[in-house]
Design an enzyme around this catalytic site. Structure first.
Site, PDB file in Angstrom:
ATOM      1  N   GLN A  95      43.993  58.728  36.848  1.00 39.61           N
ATOM      2  CA  GLN A  95      42.888  58.119  37.303  1.00 39.61           C
ATOM      3  C   GLN A  95      43.415  57.300  38.555  1.00 39.61           C
ATOM      4  OE1 GLN A  95      42.406  55.428  33.779  1.00 39.61           O
ATOM      5  NE2 GLN A  95      42.287  54.001  35.306  1.00 39.61           N
TER       6      GLN A  95
ATOM      7  N   CYS B 172      38.514  54.765  33.952  1.00 37.83           N
ATOM      8  CA  CYS B 172      38.952  55.317  32.605  1.00 37.83           C
ATOM      9  C   CYS B 172      37.757  55.688  31.895  1.00 37.83           C
ATOM     10  CB  CYS B 172      39.689  54.302  31.685  1.00 37.83           C
ATOM     11  SG  CYS B 172      38.835  52.843  31.630  1.00 37.83           S
TER      12      CYS B 172
ATOM     13  N   HIS C 187      40.057  49.834  27.478  1.00 39.68           N
ATOM     14  CA  HIS C 187      40.338  51.026  28.142  1.00 39.68           C
ATOM     15  C   HIS C 187      39.829  52.393  27.359  1.00 39.68           C
ATOM     16  CE1 HIS C 187      42.666  53.833  30.543  1.00 39.68           C
ATOM     17  NE2 HIS C 187      43.472  54.168  29.702  1.00 39.68           N
TER      18      HIS C 187
ATOM     19  N   ASN D  79      44.933  60.240  27.339  1.00 44.22           N
ATOM     20  CA  ASN D  79      44.923  59.159  28.121  1.00 44.22           C
ATOM     21  C   ASN D  79      44.465  59.842  29.755  1.00 44.22           C
ATOM     22  OD1 ASN D  79      44.791  56.674  29.287  1.00 44.22           O
ATOM     23  ND2 ASN D  79      46.984  56.144  28.532  1.00 44.22           N
TER      24      ASN D  79
END
Length: 513
Positions: free
Chosen positions: A289, A295, A451, A474
């Site tokens: 990102q 996110c 997150h 992630n």
């Protein structure tokens, strides 16, 4: 003293219209939504989904009123006796499904307080995506008197919020160079042996950013007022009633999802991973990102990419455009945050997603201009969502067993959690904050934030400890963690799970045609 802030891990809606950026620091508990509301609704906009309600004014339109009662646990009843459902959107707003229509709006706020008894301008439309209108709502009886409470540091909530804001927005801190601390790495590794921290992983977590502010943004941090996630979660968690180990989620026929969860399932495997189901991978590649706080979009779109693969037996393998969410959504804040529920769900249902090749990622806020510079592979197709829901049926009912059932039955889910100092340094193993909660990074004092990430499965460590964990993808690139993934403690006794990762969980169903 560490400042605590609320991150909008969040949501996005309405593409195809000019981007509107608005902070949403409203912080409202479920009890503040319970009651009878009056909705003032404008005339139908012939533009349909392109309806822009950001500057709509009921005084300039011929508004009609509509009465709607929101009740426990998620039941809505309108003036005509129609029954439907509603859910909190974290602690920022409400979505209602009733009488063949879907209503959505964020709660209102000022620079100094949350106005939980009224909304910002919202959108309403029919289930078939026609009859779009704008509305604004207020709860009958106005605001409820709030009793001031005191924080652990002795400050009242309001004084503490202002104090935290002053620290959070201090440019002297945000503009400081990011400097990983080997001393902190050593302290983390000495405090526990569940996971490994490393200096190199912190550099990977920082990406190309050089300041603390840039790294915080990458971690999903939004400089705004409010409670931290765990406190917000505790304030809205409903008291659920169980009957013989089964909880029937009370959803009507037109609600986002109706399903029966069994909290004592015995036939789920000890481990499951959508990256390897009988040798087949259904999860899209790890992406990065960069310094944009996107996110929430990567989490939501990663879920839909996987679910399109699963539902089509890998005949559909789209890579969906995150920039389309960042630049074209009126319901998210671009690089400043948003909600996966409204991205994977509402945006996908009302507008659909486009290929990454049709709107390549720029990692920054821009004007909405999809298809302007298409790359090879742009199909101009819109990938859509049919239903969407918080795991459990509505916000507040998620738990470990329901998450496992949802993942195994339908695919990866979007989850959110609090990012602490030590998480940036994660290299491998099962992450847990319980043994390092009293440690802080002396070089880079980060905020507690939310997150958004993608949960693809679960497992148990193959050693004497037998530590249960979640497998999570992630969006910080493959150089961080375990090739871009991390494992985190599963089934923690903490409210909402370890770092609240079991509290804000979202699922959606793709349309395959």
């Amino acid at each position: 003293m560490r400042a605590s802030t609320l991150l909008l891990v969040a949501a996005c809606l309405l593409a195809g219209v000019g981007a509107v950026r608005a902070d949403t620091p409203a912080n409202c508990s479920k009890s503040e939504y319970i009651g009878t509301w009056t909705y003032s609704v404008g005339s139908v906009d012939p533009r349909g989904p392109a309806t822009d309600c950001s500057n709509w004014d009921c005084s300039r339109d011929r508004c009609e009123t509509y009465s709607l009662k929101l009740d426990q646990p998620n039941i809505a009843v309108d003036q005509n006796g129609n029954r439907g459902n509603w859910t909190l959107i974290y602690n920022q707003g409400v979505e209602v499904w009733i009488g063949g229509k879907i209503w959505f709006a964020f709660s209102d706020w000022t620079s100094t307080e949350s106005l939980c008894h009224q909304t910002k301008n919202g959108w309403v439309h029919a289930m078939d995506n026609t009859q779009w209108s704008c509305f604004v709502a207020h709860r009958d009886g106005g605001a409820r008197k709030q009793i001031p409470t005191t924080r652990d540091d002795g400050l009242t909530n309001e004084a503490g919020r202002l104090f935290d804001d002053a620290i959070a927005n201090d440019p002297r801190r945000l503009n400081r160079k990011f400097r990983p601390s080997q001393m902190f790495v050593d302290a983390i590794n000495k405090a526990q042996d569940y996971f490994t921290a490393s200096y190199e992983s912190a550099l990977a977590a920082a990406g190309s950013g050089t300041t603390i502010g840039e790294v915080e943004r990458r971690s999903g941090h939004k400089l705004m007022s409010g409670m931290r996630a765990a406190d917000a979660f505790k304030s809205v968690l409903p008291k659920e009633t169980a009957t013989k180990n089964k909880i029937k989620i009370m959803l009507q026929d037109d609600a986002p999802a109706s399903r029966l969860y069994d909290d004592h399932v015995s036939d789920l495997p000890e481990s499951f991973d959508w990256r390897n189901v009988d040798g087949v991978n259904y999860v899209s590649p790890v992406r990065n990102q960069a310094q944009c706080g996107s996110c929430y979009a990567y989490s939501a779109l990663g879920m839909m990419e996987s679910r399109f693969r699963i539902a089509s037996n890998n005949t559909l393998q789209p890579t969906l455009s995150t920039q389309d969410i960042v630049s074209c959504s009126n319901y998210s804040q671009g690089c400043e945050g948003g909600f996966p529920y409204l991205v994977a769900g509402k945006y996908g249902r009302d507008y659909g997603f486009i290929d990454e090749a049709c709107y390549p990622y720029e990692g920054r806020d821009t004007e909405c201009r999809p298809f302007v510079n298409p790359q090879p592979g742009c199909t101009h197709r819109r990938y859509r969502t049919s239903s969407y829901y918080y795991v459990g049926g509505y916000y507040g009912l998620s738990n470990e067993e329901r998450m496992k059932q949802e993942i195994m039955a339908n695919g990866p889910i979007s989850v959110s959690f609090e990012v602490y100092d030590d998480f940036k340094y994660y290299r491998g193993g099962v992450y847990t904050h319980q043994f390092t909660k009293y440690l802080s990074d002396p070089e880079n004092p980060f905020h507690l934030v939310n997150h958004a990430v993608l949960m693809v499965g679960w497992g148990v460590t193959n050693d004497d400890k037998r530590i249960p964990y979640w497998i999570v993808k992630n969006s910080w690139g493959t150089s961080w963690g375990e090739n871009g993934y991390f494992r985190i403690l599963r089934g923690s006794d903490e409210p909402g799970g370890e770092c609240a990762i079991e509290s804000l969980t979202v699922a959606a169903t793709p349309v395959i045609n």
